[in-house]
Write a protein that holds these residues in place. Structure first.
Motif, PDB file in Angstrom:
ATOM      1  N   UNK A  92      58.439  49.697  -4.607  1.00  0.00           N
ATOM      2  CA  UNK A  92      59.173  48.388  -4.576  1.00  0.00           C
ATOM      3  C   UNK A  92      60.489  48.592  -4.583  1.00  0.00           C
ATOM      4  N   UNK A  93      61.223  47.773  -3.536  1.00  0.00           N
ATOM      5  CA  UNK A  93      62.526  47.821  -3.534  1.00  0.00           C
ATOM      6  C   UNK A  93      63.281  46.731  -4.240  1.00  0.00           C
ATOM      7  N   UNK A  94      64.400  47.191  -4.900  1.00  0.00           N
ATOM      8  CA  UNK A  94      65.050  46.254  -5.829  1.00  0.00           C
ATOM      9  C   UNK A  94      66.654  45.882  -5.534  1.00  0.00           C
ATOM     10  N   UNK A  95      66.884  44.862  -5.664  1.00  0.00           N
ATOM     11  CA  UNK A  95      68.376  44.648  -4.998  1.00  0.00           C
ATOM     12  C   UNK A  95      69.197  43.999  -6.426  1.00  0.00           C
ATOM     13  N   UNK A  96      70.394  43.857  -6.298  1.00  0.00           N
ATOM     14  CA  UNK A  96      71.156  43.274  -7.132  1.00  0.00           C
ATOM     15  C   UNK A  96      72.423  44.130  -7.800  1.00  0.00           C
ATOM     16  N   UNK A  97      72.293  45.564  -7.221  1.00  0.00           N
ATOM     17  CA  UNK A  97      73.393  46.458  -7.585  1.00  0.00           C
ATOM     18  C   UNK A  97      73.733  47.255  -6.222  1.00  0.00           C
ATOM     19  N   UNK A  98      74.465  46.689  -5.323  1.00  0.00           N
ATOM     20  CA  UNK A  98      74.900  47.252  -3.935  1.00  0.00           C
ATOM     21  C   UNK A  98      75.344  48.643  -4.322  1.00  0.00           C
ATOM     22  N   UNK A  99      74.741  49.590  -3.466  1.00  0.00           N
ATOM     23  CA  UNK A  99      75.321  50.917  -3.645  1.00  0.00           C
ATOM     24  C   UNK A  99      74.546  51.720  -4.659  1.00  0.00           C
ATOM     25  N   UNK A 100      73.800  50.980  -5.785  1.00  0.00           N
ATOM     26  CA  UNK A 100      72.905  51.724  -6.491  1.00  0.00           C
ATOM     27  C   UNK A 100      71.584  51.031  -6.612  1.00  0.00           C
ATOM     28  N   UNK A 126      67.336  56.223  -4.742  1.00  0.00           N
ATOM     29  CA  UNK A 126      68.420  55.352  -5.314  1.00  0.00           C
ATOM     30  C   UNK A 126      69.559  55.401  -4.511  1.00  0.00           C
ATOM     31  N   UNK A 127      70.596  54.881  -4.828  1.00  0.00           N
ATOM     32  CA  UNK A 127      71.744  54.825  -4.004  1.00  0.00           C
ATOM     33  C   UNK A 127      71.668  53.967  -2.544  1.00  0.00           C
ATOM     34  N   UNK A 128      71.041  53.073  -2.715  1.00  0.00           N
ATOM     35  CA  UNK A 128      70.866  51.970  -1.542  1.00  0.00           C
ATOM     36  C   UNK A 128      71.623  50.826  -1.744  1.00  0.00           C
ATOM     37  N   UNK A 129      71.890  50.200  -0.654  1.00  0.00           N
ATOM     38  CA  UNK A 129      72.547  48.903  -0.675  1.00  0.00           C
ATOM     39  C   UNK A 129      71.585  47.605   0.004  1.00  0.00           C
ATOM     40  N   UNK A 130      71.013  46.743  -0.968  1.00  0.00           N
ATOM     41  CA  UNK A 130      70.275  45.558  -0.384  1.00  0.00           C
ATOM     42  C   UNK A 130      69.043  46.078   0.281  1.00  0.00           C
ATOM     43  N   UNK A 157      69.232  45.307   4.139  1.00  0.00           N
ATOM     44  CA  UNK A 157      69.336  44.066   4.845  1.00  0.00           C
ATOM     45  C   UNK A 157      71.095  43.584   4.546  1.00  0.00           C
ATOM     46  N   UNK A 158      71.784  44.010   5.380  1.00  0.00           N
ATOM     47  CA  UNK A 158      73.200  43.856   5.484  1.00  0.00           C
ATOM     48  C   UNK A 158      73.787  43.464   6.948  1.00  0.00           C
TER      49      UNK A 158
END
Length: 315
Positions: free
Chosen positions: A233-241, A258-262, A279-280
């Motif tokens: 599962x990918x999670x979004x809401x804390x860009x960079x983390x 961890x450490x991903x952005x969107x 998705x940037x």
């Protein structure tokens, strides 16, 4: 030559050719899968007449080509067992500013067609089952209907059936397990926390996980099963983390990366590598390739808002 002998030779030759074709098709489906990526492209407002969305195709060594262009906000992608590619797109109005979700069908040969529509909606995740049915999340884009994420099943002939819904207009990724259960990512709203729902084949909805596994302000987006039945599962809401979480079939959670952005779309290739779209906007949109131990290498970069991923036969 005896006519009957000649006929038998022709039949034998035909059977050999059919067998070779089947073997070739199996080899294509198993070993030569290309990665398909829906690309939103430049942000396009309600008044634009040209759409910059596209579907990119990547070979296993990263060579990129454009499979389709001029699409309106493409999202979920999925192949069926016959090699048809289905893509969710989203046009606007009328009336402005309402979206109209649509599923396009790209056959192996011939022209694209429309499998089905959902008025006043914005489509996100999409998946197909072994029976040729297509499932899609359609988030309400109507102030009159209210905020709701409906999940629809489209039969091969386009007949549409409502399967269920998630809370709010926050539905994203879909995935099917080996038992035919459908999983839906609900990113959460002000009144309902982020959750992954499981829909049984009869439509019964239960909570698979949530909201406790998701950090405050984050929610699930992309879903993909590995070969042993674990859900990523990918999670979004804390860009960079932002993170990729892994859940066992009974819901036990661990952090895969961890450490991903969107991070959004997820897809496994035939060798077990996990591909993740961040998705940037360009030049920061990219696709990362993860090994089983969580280490990653860059697969593609400079993409303008990559969304969802799927693997399928070369075109």
């Amino acid at each position: 030559m005896n006519p009957m002998t000649h006929f038998k030779k022709i039949r034998i030759l035909r059977n050999i050719l059919l067998s070779l074709s089947a073997i070739f098709a199996l080899a294509i489906n198993t070993h030569a899968q290309n990665l398909y990526v829906s690309v939103n492209g430049a942000i396009c407002g309600f008044n634009c007449s040209e759409f910059s969305g596209s579907i990119s195709e990547y070979t296993p060594d990263g060579m990129q080509s454009t499979f389709a262009s001029g699409l309106a906000r493409p999202r979920g992608l999925a192949f069926d067992s016959s090699g048809n590619l289905f893509a969710a797109v989203n046009r606007h109005g009328p009336p402005t500013p309402q979206f109209q979700g649509r599923i396009l069908k790209f056959p192996p040969l011939g022209h694209q067609s429309v499998l089905g529509n959902v008025a006043l909606s914005f489509m996100e995740g999409l998946v197909t089952d072994s029976g040729g049915n297509t499932f899609a999340v359609a988030n309400s884009a109507s102030s009159t209907i209210g905020d709701v994420g409906n999940i629809y099943k489209f039969a091969p002939d386009g007949t549409r059936t409502l399967i269920g819904s998630v809370h709010g207009a926050a539905g994203f990724g879909l995935a099917l397990d080996s038992g035919g259960n459908l999983y839906a990512a609900d990113a959460g709203t002000d009144t309902a926390g982020p959750t992954i729902y499981q829909f049984a084949p009869d439509g019964t909805r239960t909570v698979f996980v949530g909201p406790s596994p998701f950090a405050d302000g984050t929610g699930p987006v992309g879903l993909a099963f590995d070969s042993t039945g674990n859900l990523f599962v990918s999670t979004e809401g804390d860009p960079g983390n932002d993170t990729i979480l892994e859940f066992t079939p009974d819901g036990m959670e661990s952090t895969f990366a961890t450490g991903l952005t969107n991070p959004r779309g997820l897809a496994f290739d035939g060798s077990g590598y996990l591909f993740v779209a961040e998705s940037n906007p360009a030049p920061d949109g990219d696709i990362k390739k993860f090994a089983a131990d969580g280490t990653w290498t860059p697969f593609a970069s400079g993409i303008d808002l990559p969304e969802f991923l799927t693997f399928g036969p070369p075109r």
